[in-house]
Enzyme design. Structure first.
Site, PDB file in Angstrom:
ATOM      1  N   THR A  88     -38.994  12.231 -63.994  1.00 13.86           N
ATOM      2  CA  THR A  88     -38.049  12.358 -65.090  1.00 13.86           C
ATOM      3  C   THR A  88     -38.746  13.003 -66.270  1.00 13.86           C
ATOM      4  O   THR A  88     -39.968  13.091 -66.299  1.00 13.86           O
ATOM      5  CB  THR A  88     -37.543  10.965 -65.499  1.00 13.86           C
ATOM      6  OG1 THR A  88     -36.646  11.094 -66.589  1.00 13.86           O
ATOM      7  CG2 THR A  88     -38.689  10.080 -65.953  1.00 13.86           C
ATOM      8  N   VAL A  90     -41.424   4.977 -60.755  1.00 11.07           N
ATOM      9  CA  VAL A  90     -40.478   4.245 -59.914  1.00 11.07           C
ATOM     10  C   VAL A  90     -39.626   3.324 -60.779  1.00 11.07           C
ATOM     11  O   VAL A  90     -40.088   2.304 -61.293  1.00 11.07           O
ATOM     12  CB  VAL A  90     -41.223   3.443 -58.828  1.00 11.07           C
ATOM     13  CG1 VAL A  90     -40.238   2.648 -57.984  1.00 11.07           C
ATOM     14  CG2 VAL A  90     -42.034   4.382 -57.943  1.00 11.07           C
ATOM     15  N   THR A 135     -41.488   6.538 -67.008  1.00 15.04           N
ATOM     16  CA  THR A 135     -41.536   7.506 -65.930  1.00 15.04           C
ATOM     17  C   THR A 135     -42.050   6.813 -64.679  1.00 15.04           C
ATOM     18  O   THR A 135     -42.748   5.803 -64.765  1.00 15.04           O
ATOM     19  CB  THR A 135     -42.462   8.688 -66.306  1.00 15.04           C
ATOM     20  OG1 THR A 135     -42.426   9.670 -65.271  1.00 15.04           O
ATOM     21  CG2 THR A 135     -43.901   8.248 -66.515  1.00 15.04           C
ATOM     22  N   VAL A 186     -29.432   4.359 -58.488  1.00 13.38           N
ATOM     23  CA  VAL A 186     -29.686   4.716 -59.879  1.00 13.38           C
ATOM     24  C   VAL A 186     -30.969   4.037 -60.317  1.00 13.38           C
ATOM     25  O   VAL A 186     -31.149   2.836 -60.097  1.00 13.38           O
ATOM     26  CB  VAL A 186     -28.523   4.285 -60.800  1.00 13.38           C
ATOM     27  CG1 VAL A 186     -28.872   4.547 -62.260  1.00 13.38           C
ATOM     28  CG2 VAL A 186     -27.245   5.023 -60.423  1.00 13.38           C
ATOM     29  N   GLY A 187     -31.864   4.791 -60.914  1.00 21.16           N
ATOM     30  CA  GLY A 187     -33.109   4.229 -61.403  1.00 21.16           C
ATOM     31  C   GLY A 187     -33.010   3.825 -62.857  1.00 21.16           C
ATOM     32  O   GLY A 187     -31.933   3.546 -63.388  1.00 21.16           O
ATOM     33  N   ASP A 188     -34.154   3.831 -63.519  1.00 22.74           N
ATOM     34  CA  ASP A 188     -34.206   3.364 -64.903  1.00 22.74           C
ATOM     35  C   ASP A 188     -33.772   4.403 -65.923  1.00 22.74           C
ATOM     36  O   ASP A 188     -33.383   4.057 -67.041  1.00 22.74           O
ATOM     37  CB  ASP A 188     -35.629   2.913 -65.239  1.00 22.74           C
ATOM     38  CG  ASP A 188     -36.614   4.077 -65.188  1.00 22.74           C
ATOM     39  OD1 ASP A 188     -36.641   4.777 -64.152  1.00 22.74           O
ATOM     40  OD2 ASP A 188     -37.351   4.291 -66.159  1.00 22.74           O
TER      41      ASP A 188
END
Length: 340
Positions: A195, A248, A246, A224-226
């Site tokens: 990201t 996982v 940034t 969906v991640g963070d």
């Protein structure tokens, strides 16, 4: 006990020397406690060009919110960047889904997640913030809203990304890789995920932030991640500072990472020490998992002091102010420090 340093202390990451050599790098002795404002910082080497775009707004006395939106749109549009924006690798079903969030100095925020067919999710996130009473729109609803706001739908799956997806389908194995973001620009580079998170302070001393990503390559559809989650991938408190993350995203979400970093700065931690404590909490909770993944945090406080810390070595961040527009700094890391 934490060390309330007035001066940032940054150590070089040996593994990143080659990648960093084409940019201006800084030594600890060259960093002052409070850089001249305005200033913008962002994650990874592609933050260099993003910062330069943001600086066009900041250098003219513009608002930090406008700067971060303009800045992160650069990697969103980069056809060579397969971790952010329209050229991102698809999920396991071959669908490119994008996530982003944005937050201003007043605590206003907007977010989109799992959005398809729209090239600039950061712009849609801002529209959610400014045009609706909501914070987050997802999936088809986010795309529909974007079209209603005059943004055109377009096919995001590029021929290159489709080729890599079909190659992946032969084995269909998924495992998050650490520190492979820099491999994306090299022929034969591994599949990657990441990201861009950006934080800026304008000439008035106001802070805004933005975060945008195409998520993990070949993820489960709907994952969906963070990055689009306020408090996880991004958080700004104009009285204290801002933070972004940034790596996982699942582990960042579990620890509400960016909010944690800002709250630690509120307690008196320096930006680097706040990032370090957030990383240490992830490692303490899941030490076995932490050995196999990368998570990094980047933060800036109200004074303009900045710092970062990651689980694994190799993380870097870009800084742009009146002194330099192309500074790339190797961040410290837990496992690098442990080897000393």
């Amino acid at each position: 006990m934490f060390n309330r340093r007035k001066f940032l202390k940054l150590s070089a990451v040996t593994a990143s020397v080659t990648a960093l050599s084409k940019y201006n790098t800084v030594k600890a002795a060259d960093l002052v406690a409070a850089p001249n404002l305005p200033i913008v910082i962002s994650t990874w080497d592609f933050g260099i060009q993003a910062n330069k775009e943001a600086w066009k707004t900041l250098s003219k006395g513009g608002r930090a919110l406008d700067a971060v939106e303009a800045g992160v749109k650069i990697p969103e549009a980069d056809m060579k960047n397969h971790t952010v924006g329209r050229a991102g690798y698809p999920d396991r079903d071959g669908r490119v889904t994008l996530d982003a969030c944005i937050m201003d100095e007043f605590g206003n925020c907007g977010s989109v997640a799992a959005m398809e067919d729209i090239a600039h999710p950061i712009t849609v996130a801002r529209l959610v913030m400014e045009k609706t009473p909501h914070v987050m729109l997802v999936g088809d609803g986010a795309s529909q809203f974007a079209v209603e706001q005059g943004i055109k739908r377009e096919k995001l799956l590029t021929p290159e990304s489709e080729k890599e997806w079909k190659k992946w389908l032969l084995k269909a194995e998924y495992s998050p890789k650490m520190n492979i973001e820099n491999a994306q620009h090299r022929p034969g580079g591994k599949y990657n995920h990441d990201t861009i998170g950006m934080l800026a302070i304008d000439a008035k001393g106001n802070i805004s932030g933005a975060c945008t990503t195409s998520g993990m390559a070949f993820k489960l559809h709907g994952r969906v991640g963070d990055s689009p989650i306020i408090g996880a991938g991004l958080y700004v408190d104009n009285e204290v500072g801002g933070a972004t993350s940034t790596g996982v995203g699942e582990e960042v979400i579990r620890n509400v990472g960016s909010f944690l970093v800002v709250e630690l700065m509120r307690q008196g931690y320096s930006p680097e020490d706040a990032c370090k404590e957030a990383v240490n909490r992830i490692i303490k909770k899941k030490p076995t998992t932490a050995k196999e993944i990368q998570v990094g945090f980047l933060a800036i406080n109200k004074k303009g002091e900045y710092g970062a810390y990651a689980i694994q070595e190799g993380f870097s961040f870009a800084v742009c102010d009146s002194k330099s527009q192309d500074t790339l700094i190797p961040g410290k890391s837990f496992y690098k420090d442990e080897k000393k």
